[in-house]
Every structure is written in structure tokens, then in C-alpha cells.
Design an enzyme around this catalytic site. Structure first.
Site, mmCIF file in Angstrom:
data_model
loop_
_atom_site.group_PDB
_atom_site.id
_atom_site.type_symbol
_atom_site.label_atom_id
_atom_site.label_comp_id
_atom_site.label_asym_id
_atom_site.label_seq_id
_atom_site.Cartn_x
_atom_site.Cartn_y
_atom_site.Cartn_z
ATOM 1 N N HIS A 47 0.796 -1.229 0.000
ATOM 2 C CA HIS A 47 0.000 0.000 0.000
ATOM 3 C C HIS A 47 0.832 1.285 0.000
ATOM 4 O O HIS A 47 0.268 2.375 -0.038
ATOM 5 C CB HIS A 47 -0.905 0.015 1.241
ATOM 6 C CG HIS A 47 -0.100 0.048 2.497
ATOM 7 N ND1 HIS A 47 0.509 -1.078 3.015
ATOM 8 C CD2 HIS A 47 0.238 1.071 3.306
ATOM 9 C CE1 HIS A 47 1.176 -0.741 4.099
ATOM 10 N NE2 HIS A 47 1.036 0.561 4.302
ATOM 11 N N HIS A 102 1.685 7.002 -0.470
ATOM 12 C CA HIS A 102 0.823 6.097 0.298
ATOM 13 C C HIS A 102 -0.500 5.959 -0.452
ATOM 14 O O HIS A 102 -1.177 6.950 -0.691
ATOM 15 C CB HIS A 102 0.591 6.688 1.694
ATOM 16 C CG HIS A 102 0.258 5.673 2.730
ATOM 17 N ND1 HIS A 102 -0.981 5.089 2.828
ATOM 18 C CD2 HIS A 102 1.020 5.131 3.705
ATOM 19 C CE1 HIS A 102 -0.975 4.239 3.838
ATOM 20 N NE2 HIS A 102 0.224 4.246 4.386
#
Length: 155
Positions: free
Chosen positions: A59, A74
């Protein structure tokens, strides 16, 4: 040397202060911007600049630019809780990447369906906010791979 950062995803530019996570919103790890991605089933997350892949998770990833400089991307907020489900990593830690190269593929729609925020912070790690120039205004649309920020790091 000025480093031009491209948008890792297609979407709408938002200030970090709007990211629903105090680590980003309060710029605890550094300044930058966020991009709220389109709610599509499949999207690539691109390297915002050239660098060596440092930290790498399904992620999120950080690029090391040298001279203790780094950039963090992110994909969504609290997405670590998904345990990598719905994310595909295309590179390995330590590898050098080019600006615009695909690092991760994910589904912003699936993340939203899981009740999580899809916003993607792009952060200059431990950077000085005065060294960043935002090239796309908050609320404006940016395509993945288009210029997003200029960073003039002080040596």
C-alpha cells in the site's frame, strides 16, 4: 538540484491538511500534497521521481534520492489493514525506478467499498516546506505522470 515530482495517480489535488490521518495532515513525516484518485477498479501508482525503492509495502513505498532525501507515496489511508489484498507490487526493494514507472497497482473502488479513504499522500520525507512548489492547485485535476511538485532541496 530541482527535483520534479509527477503525480502517482490520476485524480484531484488536495492539501495534506485534508488527509484523514494526523501523520500526514500535520506533516509529521514531511510536507507535500495529496491526490484523491478516481474511483476506478484498477489504477497504477507511479513513481513520482527517479530513485531507489527503499521501504516497500503493498500500500505504500518510499524512494531514496540520495543525500538522505526521500519521497513517500501512500495508496489510501489505513490500507495497511487490508494486508495487501487488492494490491499488486511490481518492483522490489532496492531497485532503481524512473519517474512515471508503475510501482503498485490497486483498486481505489475496492478500497472505498471497504470504507477506507482512497486519498494518496505524496510527501517529501523530513523536507522543508519552503523548498516545495505546488504545480497543480488544490481542487484541480491531475493525470498520473503529470508534474505535481517541484522540490528544490537545500544541500
Amino acid at each position: 538540484m530541482v527535483v520534479r515530482l509527477v503525480s502517482p495517480v490520476t485524480g484531484v489535488v488536495r492539501p495534506l491538511a485534508e488527509v484523514p490521518d494526523p501523520v500526514f495532515a500535520e506533516q509529521m513525516v514531511g510536507p507535500g500534497v495529496a491526490v484523491h484518485p478516481d474511483a476506478v477498479d484498477r489504477a497504477d501508482v507511479l513513481a513520482p521521481c527517479a530513485g531507489a525503492v527503499g521501504a516497500l509495502h503493498p500500500h505504500a513505498f518510499a524512494l531514496e534520492l540520495g543525500g538522505e532525501r526521500g519521497v513517500l507515496v501512500h495508496a489510501g489511508i489505513d490500507t495497511v489493514g487490508l494486508g495487501g489484498a487488492g494490491f499488486t507490487v511490481h518492483v522490489e526493494a532496492g531497485r532503481r525506478v524512473r519517474a512515471g514507472e508503475t510501482v503498485i497497482t490497486w483498486s481505489p473502488a475496492a478500497v472505498a467499498d471497504a470504507g477506507l479513504a482512497t486519498v494518496c499522500p505524496v510527501v517529501v520525507l523530513q523536507g522543508d516546506p519552503a523548498t516545495l512548489t505546488q504545480l497543480v492547485a488544490d481542487g484541480e485535476r491531475v493525470e498520473a505522470g503529470e508534474p505535481l511538485l517541484e522540490w528544490s532541496p537545500r544541500d
